[in-house]
Write a protein that holds these residues in place. Sequence first.
Motif, PDB file in Angstrom:
ATOM      1  N   ARG A 223      45.219  37.676  35.943  1.00 32.97           N
ATOM      2  CA  ARG A 223      45.182  36.266  36.361  1.00 32.97           C
ATOM      3  C   ARG A 223      46.571  35.663  36.182  1.00 32.97           C
ATOM      4  NH1 ARG A 223      40.415  32.934  34.077  1.00 32.97           N
ATOM      5  NH2 ARG A 223      39.535  33.877  35.964  1.00 32.97           N
ATOM      6  N   ASP A 267      43.339  35.339  40.923  1.00 29.70           N
ATOM      7  CA  ASP A 267      42.646  36.389  40.179  1.00 29.70           C
ATOM      8  C   ASP A 267      42.704  37.679  40.986  1.00 29.70           C
ATOM      9  OD1 ASP A 267      42.036  34.752  38.091  1.00 29.70           O
ATOM     10  OD2 ASP A 267      39.887  34.605  38.500  1.00 29.70           O
ATOM     11  N   ARG A 269      41.389  41.386  40.893  1.00 35.26           N
ATOM     12  CA  ARG A 269      40.461  42.332  40.265  1.00 35.26           C
ATOM     13  C   ARG A 269      40.930  43.763  40.508  1.00 35.26           C
ATOM     14  NH1 ARG A 269      37.014  39.461  36.831  1.00 35.26           N
ATOM     15  NH2 ARG A 269      36.787  37.362  37.731  1.00 35.26           N
ATOM     16  N   ILE A 304      42.140  39.513  32.806  1.00 39.25           N
ATOM     17  CA  ILE A 304      40.757  39.082  32.970  1.00 39.25           C
ATOM     18  C   ILE A 304      39.875  40.165  32.364  1.00 39.25           C
ATOM     19  CG2 ILE A 304      38.977  38.375  34.614  1.00 39.25           C
ATOM     20  CD1 ILE A 304      41.237  37.998  36.678  1.00 39.25           C
ATOM     21  N   GLU A 312      38.106  29.423  32.543  1.00 41.92           N
ATOM     22  CA  GLU A 312      36.766  29.810  32.998  1.00 41.92           C
ATOM     23  C   GLU A 312      35.738  28.799  32.506  1.00 41.92           C
ATOM     24  OE1 GLU A 312      36.766  34.563  33.408  1.00 41.92           O
ATOM     25  OE2 GLU A 312      36.760  33.827  31.362  1.00 41.92           O
TER      26      GLU A 312
END
Length: 312
Positions: A223, A267, A269, A304, A312
């Motif tokens: 992130r 973000d 992933r 993350i 969050e």
Amino acid sequence: MNYAILVLLGCLFFETVHATDQKDSDAWLTNKVSFPRDIDTRLVRPADFESLHAQEISGRLLFFWEPKHLDTNANVSILTSVGPADHHAVRDWREYRMNLSGARWQARVPVDDIDIPIIYFVRTVYQGVTNVSPMRICHPRAMGLEAPTRPFWPFLEGFEQDPRGWSLIPQPGESEVLQKDGIAKSGYSSLRISLPVGKHSATVATTRVQGWQIQQNQATGIRLWLRTKSGTGRARFTLYENAFTTNQVVAVYPVESELNDQWHLVDLRFEVFPKLSLGAIDWFTVEFIGTGPTEFLIDDLQFIGPWKTETE
């Protein structure tokens, strides 16, 4: 053979094994090494660094150096990198100030994982003269450390200090210039990447994202916050495994981020990146694309994972 002799032999055996373990747990690095780019390897001086060593004391890892000729006004620091000895092409270096205690310099270095080696060396600056020690390697568990000395924190970079571990990838004929900026998502500064007139892209790279940290803490992504100072642009993200080796793997994130003059949360992933072996990740790049002159800002890089963060 009487009992006293057996006890004496046992003690001698224990001391011999212990001394051997200590020697093996902290030694000069004899295989191939790569110093940080800002270190002139012509300044490496084996002499006068013979006393450099690491030591476990009361559950902490400390580093000591006692020079033959003590210069109390010298600026002495230790640079450390966590990772296997053979992973030398790209390392994430951290710098810690060494303080004078009596006739020797010492520093306490945090340990995140007692089973991963720490590579280290010392740099001294005195009256404009710089000296650098050869590299050493220590193994925290083998040295007697029973637990990490620093709890896991997913936050990787906020640019409050010198941005060691970050570099601008220059195009031919350009110089590397990275500066901090007073406009920050949090804290006091961010990292500024300038796209000059006539240029359409600039790439910044960092070693802060390391595979051993990802595996150890079950991180699921990266992130970060991005923006321009004015105007618009976009960002493209790439992760590398075993960067700059024959085993290098390059994985580009399939989605680019559109940027403007407001902070934008990104973000990334790991499961979305193609062909990734998480444990081998050692280099992360962000390419900023736009029309110069444009200035881009990065702040608050973090992992993350299965934990809660402020965003969050």
